[in-house]
Design a protein around this motif. Structure first.
Motif, PDB file in Angstrom:
ATOM      1  N   ASP A   8     -14.996   0.247   3.393  1.00  0.00           N
ATOM      2  CA  ASP A   8     -15.251   0.653   2.007  1.00  0.00           C
ATOM      3  C   ASP A   8     -15.938  -0.449   1.202  1.00  0.00           C
ATOM      4  O   ASP A   8     -15.851  -0.493  -0.020  1.00  0.00           O
ATOM      5  CB  ASP A   8     -13.935   1.037   1.310  1.00  0.00           C
ATOM      6  N   ILE A  67      -9.281  -4.071   0.062  1.00  0.00           N
ATOM      7  CA  ILE A  67      -9.727  -2.744   0.473  1.00  0.00           C
ATOM      8  C   ILE A  67     -10.196  -2.803   1.924  1.00  0.00           C
ATOM      9  O   ILE A  67     -10.456  -3.881   2.459  1.00  0.00           O
ATOM     10  CB  ILE A  67     -10.844  -2.194  -0.441  1.00  0.00           C
ATOM     11  N   PRO A  95       0.811  -1.219   0.000  1.00  0.00           N
ATOM     12  CA  PRO A  95       0.000   0.000   0.000  1.00  0.00           C
ATOM     13  C   PRO A  95       0.848   1.274   0.000  1.00  0.00           C
ATOM     14  O   PRO A  95       0.706   2.155   0.848  1.00  0.00           O
ATOM     15  CB  PRO A  95      -0.819  -0.134   1.289  1.00  0.00           C
ATOM     16  N   SER A 154     -10.875   3.624  -3.332  1.00  0.00           N
ATOM     17  CA  SER A 154     -10.225   2.375  -3.728  1.00  0.00           C
ATOM     18  C   SER A 154     -10.626   1.968  -5.135  1.00  0.00           C
ATOM     19  O   SER A 154      -9.892   1.231  -5.809  1.00  0.00           O
ATOM     20  CB  SER A 154     -10.568   1.266  -2.723  1.00  0.00           C
ATOM     21  N   SER A 197      -4.909  -1.627  -1.100  1.00  0.00           N
ATOM     22  CA  SER A 197      -5.238  -0.219  -1.336  1.00  0.00           C
ATOM     23  C   SER A 197      -4.605   0.678  -0.270  1.00  0.00           C
ATOM     24  O   SER A 197      -4.649   0.357   0.917  1.00  0.00           O
ATOM     25  CB  SER A 197      -6.751  -0.022  -1.338  1.00  0.00           C
TER      26      SER A 197
END
Length: 318
Positions: free
Chosen positions: A275, A271, A199, A255, A230
């Protein structure tokens, strides 16, 4: 749970990506982990050849990084920098004494004609690591940001100007953007189980690596699962100026945008569980989605996210 026979290539920038790299290093046989590291941040400073992302990864894996800043060494001293200030040197880039010793060693080796890959291997060995920390290139690749104040080099933007200028575009300049033999070997390994994009900032930490055409082609042609974690939670970045830059370049901070950015290079994305409503949009791109807690602070959390990344690769492969 450990994965002694699993072989992984990870793409990594600095502080944010190094957290997942550490988790992977904890659960894999170190010899089976190759971390292809961004060198677009590298620059000459006070006569020293500085490789911020490489050093952050090595310090993190070796357990000697500064836990408060994420960069530099723990229990650092600053006597050399203090004297440089007294002499009137420009000291906007902070170099502690322990850190400086590493730059002295690297710079000496460079002057002897050693390749950055060879020098990095020597350094990882000195820190007791068997992990393959691989510079993306042995040749300079310079990350340049187009801003309201004109073109600015990465370290000038990131450190000296503290990410204040508004960014309109990002360029990567190199006279010889060639992937190293070690990088090509790692990505072409028939025993490879998968690829993980840590990430890290996609635009400042991963795109410099992808600007080398051979590396991008090897990822595109890879048959084993490729996943990204992400760097975005909600409408903000986990670390650093990712969301700021996305906003300034007219990219929705989500994302979904990260999945779009890596489309064609990944089979899955992890993710944040908050989200989850974005999952369907991502799946419509043909990209698998896994939900997790991607903000990690403790060693246990970093290891847990690394395990979930490996499990996700296994799920996609099956």
């Amino acid at each position: 749970m450990k994965y002694p026979d699993t072989k992984i290539v990870a793409f990594c920038g600095g502080i944010g990506g190094a957290k997942l790299a550490l988790g992977l290093n904890n659960i894999l046989d170190q010899k089976n982990l190759s971390i292809i590291t961004n060198t677009g941040d590298d620059f000459l400073y006070l006569g020293f050849y500085i490789c911020p992302d490489i050093d952050t990864v090595i310090y993190t894996l070796a357990g000697v990084n500064n836990p408060d800043t994420g960069w530099g060494r723990e229990d650092e001293t600053w006597k050399t920098l203090d004297v440089l200030k007294e002499l009137g040197a420009d000291t906007w880039f902070q170099l502690g004494d322990k850190d400086l010793a590493l730059h002295l060693f690297r710079s000496k080796e460079k002057r002897k004609g050693e390749l950055l890959t060879t020098i990095t291997r020597k350094i990882t060995n000195k820190f007791g690591l068997k992990t393959n920390v691989l510079p993306m290139s042995n040749h300079a690749v310079q990350t340049i940001l187009e801003t309201e104040n004109g073109e600015i080099s990465f370290q000038d933007y990131f450190v000296r100007q503290k990410c204040r200028p508004k960014v309109s575009n990002i360029l990567f300049k190199s006279k010889k953007p060639v992937a190293t033999d070690a990088v090509k070997k790692a990505l072409s390994d028939k025993n490879l189980d998968g690829i993980i994009f840590c990430p890290s900032n996609p635009y400042l930490s991963i795109d410099p690596i992808l600007s080398i055409n051979k590396i991008k082609k090897l990822i595109e042609n890879q048959k084993k699962p490729r996943v990204v974690v992400s760097p975005i939670v909600g409408n903000d970045s986990v670390k650093g100026p990712t969301s700021k830059i996305m906003n300034e370049m007219g990219i929705e901070v989500s994302s979904v945008s990260i999945a779009e950015h890596y489309k064609g290079l990944i089979d899955g994305i992890i993710i944040d569980e908050s989200d989850g409503e974005q999952a369907d949009k991502i799946k419509e791109m043909g990209i698998e989605v896994k939900l997790s807690k991607i903000i990690v602070k403790t060693k246990e959390e970093k290891t847990r996210l690394a395990k979930e990344s490996i499990e996700f690769i296994q799920e996609i492969a099956s």
